[in-house]
Design a protein around this motif. Structure first.
Motif, PDB file in Angstrom:
ATOM      1  N   SER A 325       8.150 -18.540  -1.819  1.00  0.00           N
ATOM      2  CA  SER A 325       6.822 -19.051  -2.160  1.00  0.00           C
ATOM      3  C   SER A 325       6.225 -19.672  -0.910  1.00  0.00           C
ATOM      4  CB  SER A 325       6.914 -20.100  -3.275  1.00  0.00           C
ATOM      5  OG  SER A 325       7.407 -19.520  -4.472  1.00  0.00           O
ATOM      6  N   VAL A 326       4.963 -19.312  -0.636  1.00  0.00           N
ATOM      7  CA  VAL A 326       4.275 -19.827   0.547  1.00  0.00           C
ATOM      8  C   VAL A 326       3.143 -20.739   0.089  1.00  0.00           C
ATOM      9  CG1 VAL A 326       3.020 -19.249   2.653  1.00  0.00           C
ATOM     10  CG2 VAL A 326       4.869 -17.762   1.853  1.00  0.00           C
ATOM     11  N   ASN A 327       3.260 -21.998   0.406  1.00  0.00           N
ATOM     12  CA  ASN A 327       2.186 -22.941   0.099  1.00  0.00           C
ATOM     13  C   ASN A 327       1.042 -22.728   1.084  1.00  0.00           C
ATOM     14  OD1 ASN A 327       3.776 -24.086  -1.914  1.00  0.00           O
ATOM     15  ND2 ASN A 327       4.626 -25.637  -0.539  1.00  0.00           N
ATOM     16  N   THR A 328      -0.154 -22.398   0.534  1.00  0.00           N
ATOM     17  CA  THR A 328      -1.317 -22.189   1.403  1.00  0.00           C
ATOM     18  C   THR A 328      -2.238 -23.395   1.325  1.00  0.00           C
ATOM     19  OG1 THR A 328      -2.470 -21.032  -0.386  1.00  0.00           O
ATOM     20  CG2 THR A 328      -1.187 -19.693   1.155  1.00  0.00           C
ATOM     21  N   LYS A 329      -2.810 -23.721   2.451  1.00  0.00           N
ATOM     22  CA  LYS A 329      -3.694 -24.879   2.540  1.00  0.00           C
ATOM     23  C   LYS A 329      -4.931 -24.660   1.664  1.00  0.00           C
ATOM     24  CE  LYS A 329      -5.984 -27.792   5.978  1.00  0.00           C
ATOM     25  NZ  LYS A 329      -6.267 -27.978   7.420  1.00  0.00           N
ATOM     26  N   PRO A 330      -5.391 -25.696   0.959  1.00  0.00           N
ATOM     27  CA  PRO A 330      -6.564 -25.530   0.087  1.00  0.00           C
ATOM     28  C   PRO A 330      -7.795 -25.097   0.884  1.00  0.00           C
ATOM     29  CG  PRO A 330      -5.418 -27.581  -0.402  1.00  0.00           C
ATOM     30  CD  PRO A 330      -4.820 -27.051   0.855  1.00  0.00           C
ATOM     31  N   ARG A 331      -8.624 -24.282   0.222  1.00  0.00           N
ATOM     32  CA  ARG A 331      -9.901 -23.843   0.788  1.00  0.00           C
ATOM     33  C   ARG A 331     -10.978 -24.034  -0.277  1.00  0.00           C
ATOM     34  NH1 ARG A 331      -5.928 -20.663   2.764  1.00  0.00           N
ATOM     35  NH2 ARG A 331      -5.910 -20.221   5.012  1.00  0.00           N
ATOM     36  N   GLU A 359     -15.102 -26.079  -5.781  1.00  0.00           N
ATOM     37  CA  GLU A 359     -14.170 -25.065  -6.303  1.00  0.00           C
ATOM     38  C   GLU A 359     -13.147 -24.740  -5.207  1.00  0.00           C
ATOM     39  OE1 GLU A 359     -14.219 -20.522  -8.088  1.00  0.00           O
ATOM     40  OE2 GLU A 359     -16.085 -21.646  -7.898  1.00  0.00           O
ATOM     41  N   ALA A 360     -11.926 -25.222  -5.397  1.00  0.00           N
ATOM     42  CA  ALA A 360     -10.890 -25.096  -4.360  1.00  0.00           C
ATOM     43  C   ALA A 360      -9.813 -24.114  -4.799  1.00  0.00           C
ATOM     44  CB  ALA A 360     -10.268 -26.452  -4.067  1.00  0.00           C
ATOM     45  N   LYS A 361      -9.299 -23.393  -3.824  1.00  0.00           N
ATOM     46  CA  LYS A 361      -8.193 -22.464  -4.063  1.00  0.00           C
ATOM     47  C   LYS A 361      -7.079 -22.749  -3.070  1.00  0.00           C
ATOM     48  CE  LYS A 361     -10.988 -18.691  -5.942  1.00  0.00           C
ATOM     49  NZ  LYS A 361     -11.352 -17.256  -5.812  1.00  0.00           N
ATOM     50  N   GLY A 362      -5.863 -22.465  -3.490  1.00  0.00           N
ATOM     51  CA  GLY A 362      -4.688 -22.665  -2.645  1.00  0.00           C
ATOM     52  C   GLY A 362      -3.434 -22.469  -3.477  1.00  0.00           C
ATOM     53  N   SER A 363      -2.282 -22.462  -2.833  1.00  0.00           N
ATOM     54  CA  SER A 363      -1.007 -22.299  -3.533  1.00  0.00           C
ATOM     55  C   SER A 363      -0.047 -23.380  -3.042  1.00  0.00           C
ATOM     56  CB  SER A 363      -0.411 -20.917  -3.269  1.00  0.00           C
ATOM     57  OG  SER A 363       0.835 -20.778  -3.923  1.00  0.00           O
ATOM     58  N   PRO A 364       0.457 -24.214  -3.977  1.00  0.00           N
ATOM     59  CA  PRO A 364       0.072 -24.252  -5.396  1.00  0.00           C
ATOM     60  C   PRO A 364      -1.357 -24.744  -5.570  1.00  0.00           C
ATOM     61  CG  PRO A 364       1.459 -26.122  -4.847  1.00  0.00           C
ATOM     62  CD  PRO A 364       1.421 -25.264  -3.620  1.00  0.00           C
ATOM     63  N   ALA A 365      -1.864 -24.634  -6.827  1.00  0.00           N
ATOM     64  CA  ALA A 365      -3.247 -25.023  -7.096  1.00  0.00           C
ATOM     65  C   ALA A 365      -3.483 -26.450  -6.613  1.00  0.00           C
ATOM     66  CB  ALA A 365      -3.534 -24.908  -8.588  1.00  0.00           C
TER      67      ALA A 365
END
Length: 451
Positions: A325-331, A359-365
């Motif tokens: 799982s790759v945590n991505t920085k929120p955008r 409205e932000a996206k990223g992983s995890p939410a």
């Protein structure tokens, strides 16, 4: 009767050139006017031993009987004895369960019941009596013995762990019959090592284990020499992947490593796949270490997924799945190419309902929070609330709602923010002077948000 000369006090009897007939009992008697006295002397006439038959060298085949004869005469009859000329003892010999006896009858014959190679030696016959001794030497030569010869075999034997295996040791020649024994790594086989020696000399293991691997030596020995044959036993083991975590988490851009520690004989080869796609062992993005660990230098969201590690050797393979799982920085979604560092100006009239987008996206939410003038905004009040998308809804805005709003989206990979400058216009404006503007001028990028 022999009389000594008158007036003599010696009384010595001299017999020149004594013969056998001179042997017997002699009495010496002395007489005078007062009486007489006597004494007896026994005379034995003999000669030193002489050999009537010189012993001869004897050549005999291994295992057969042999004798060395030595006959002598003399008076008294001489005693004939034998001894080895090399100083070794002569007599009963027992070695490794084989019996070979040599004995000396009174006749002066040295007899061997079953000749062995070590019986080959010079032998000395000696005849002795009180008058002297005489000696003669003869050699016993043993033929027909040969050193062991072991048949050639494969230098390496491979067996799958848990299976039976036999290591051959076939003796082709050797006389006397050679004895066989086994060594492991130049040492005697340890007791209790679950091995057995079969009638043909082979070493048998009912169930080969990794601890049985090594270099074995079959040694065949007899009195003529010895020979050995070496064989390397390789116990092959299918690959085993050692247990490890099956779910790994990393942040975007932070190097990630997925370990795959495997054992087996021969040493297994490690390969990696991602969703059925083979990964190159050395590349700009993926790299597999010598230990089998998959290294991802700059992981991104596209690298998240299921990876399969496979260990393979000549006797089998083993696989294990791992999830990354790759945590991505929120955008925060923004229309157009607006600079996120520049606050967005929003103006509304008092009493209107306004939504400030976040409205932000990223992983995890990501978790979205709001600040107004550097103070936290409660998620829910009687006039505003936080929507599932992260946007802030303001109902029936008032002039007091004006201010600087900051939306922050956070997750383990990082955080990002959006800034608003929100102004509320009163519904009825009081009279103003000629130089008093209604509101500060707004840039062309301002917009009103209505729901």
């Amino acid at each position: 009767m022999i009389l000594a000369p008158e007036g003599s006090s010696s009384g010595k009897l001299r017999i020149p050139a004594a013969q056998e007939r001179d042997a017997g009992t002699y009495t010496c008697r002395a007489v005078n006017e007062l009486g007489d006295a006597s004494a007896e002397i026994q005379l034995a006439v003999g000669y030193a031993p002489q050999l009537m038959e010189l012993p001869r060298d004897v050549t005999v085949e291994l295992g057969r009987s042999a004798l060395l004869a030595c006959r002598a005469t003399g008076r008294p009859p001489p005693m004939v004895t034998w001894r080895r000329g090399d100083g070794q003892p002569l007599g009963l010999r027992l070695e490794a369960g084989r019996g070979s006896r040599s004995r000396q009858p009174d006749s002066g014959v040295l007899f061997f019941e079953s000749v062995a190679p070590e019986d080959q030696a010079p032998y000395v016959c000696e005849a002795r009596n009180v008058f002297g001794k005489v000696q003669a030497e003869a050699r016993l030569i043993v033929t027909g013995h040969a050193p062991p010869q072991i048949a050639s075999s494969a230098p390496t034997v491979r067996v799958l762990e848990g299976q039976p295996v036999s290591l051959p040791c076939i003796v082709l020649a050797g006389r006397p019959l050679p004895e066989r024994h086994w060594l492991k790594d130049r040492q005697p086989l340890p007791p209790g090592s679950r091995h057995s020696i079969r009638a043909d000399g082979s070493l048998h293991l009912d169930r080969a284990l990794q601890e049985h691997a090594g270099r074995y030596s079959c040694v065949a020995t007899n009195t003529a020499g010895s020979q050995h044959r070496d064989v390397e036993l390789v116990v092959q083991v299918p690959p085993r992947i050692h247990p490890t975590a099956t779910h790994h988490i990393t942040n975007e851009g932070v190097p990630a490593s997925l370990p795959c520690v495997a054992s087996g004989v021969p040493t297994p080869t490690i390969t990696w796949t991602k969703e059925t796609n083979a990964l190159t062992s050395r590349g700009p993005h993926y790299n597999v270490s010598k230990e089998g660990t998959l290294l991802i230098a700059q992981p991104s969201a596209q690298d998240a997924g299921v990876y399969v590690c496979t260990a393979t050797n000549t006797v089998g393979f083993s696989s294990q799945e791992m999830r990354l799982s790759v945590n991505t920085k929120p955008r925060i979604h923004m229309n157009g190419s607006r600079n996120a560092d520049v606050p967005l100006r929003v103006t509304a009239k008092a009493g209107e309902e306004v939504t400030l987008d976040c409205e932000a996206k990223g992983s995890p939410a990501p978790l979205v929070t709001w600040m107004k003038d550097s103070r936290p905004v409660p998620p829910i009040t009687n006039r505003h609330g936080l929507l599932p998308s992260g946007s802030l809804r303001l109902a029936q805005v008032q002039v007091g709602d004006s201010g600087h709003y900051e939306c922050t989206a956070s997750n383990p990979a990082g955080s990002t923010s959006r800034h608003y400058v929100f102004g509320v216009q009163a519904s009825e404006c009081p009279p103003r002077g000629p130089s008093e503007p209604l509101l500060p001028p707004l840039p062309s990028t301002r917009h009103f948000v209505h729901l």
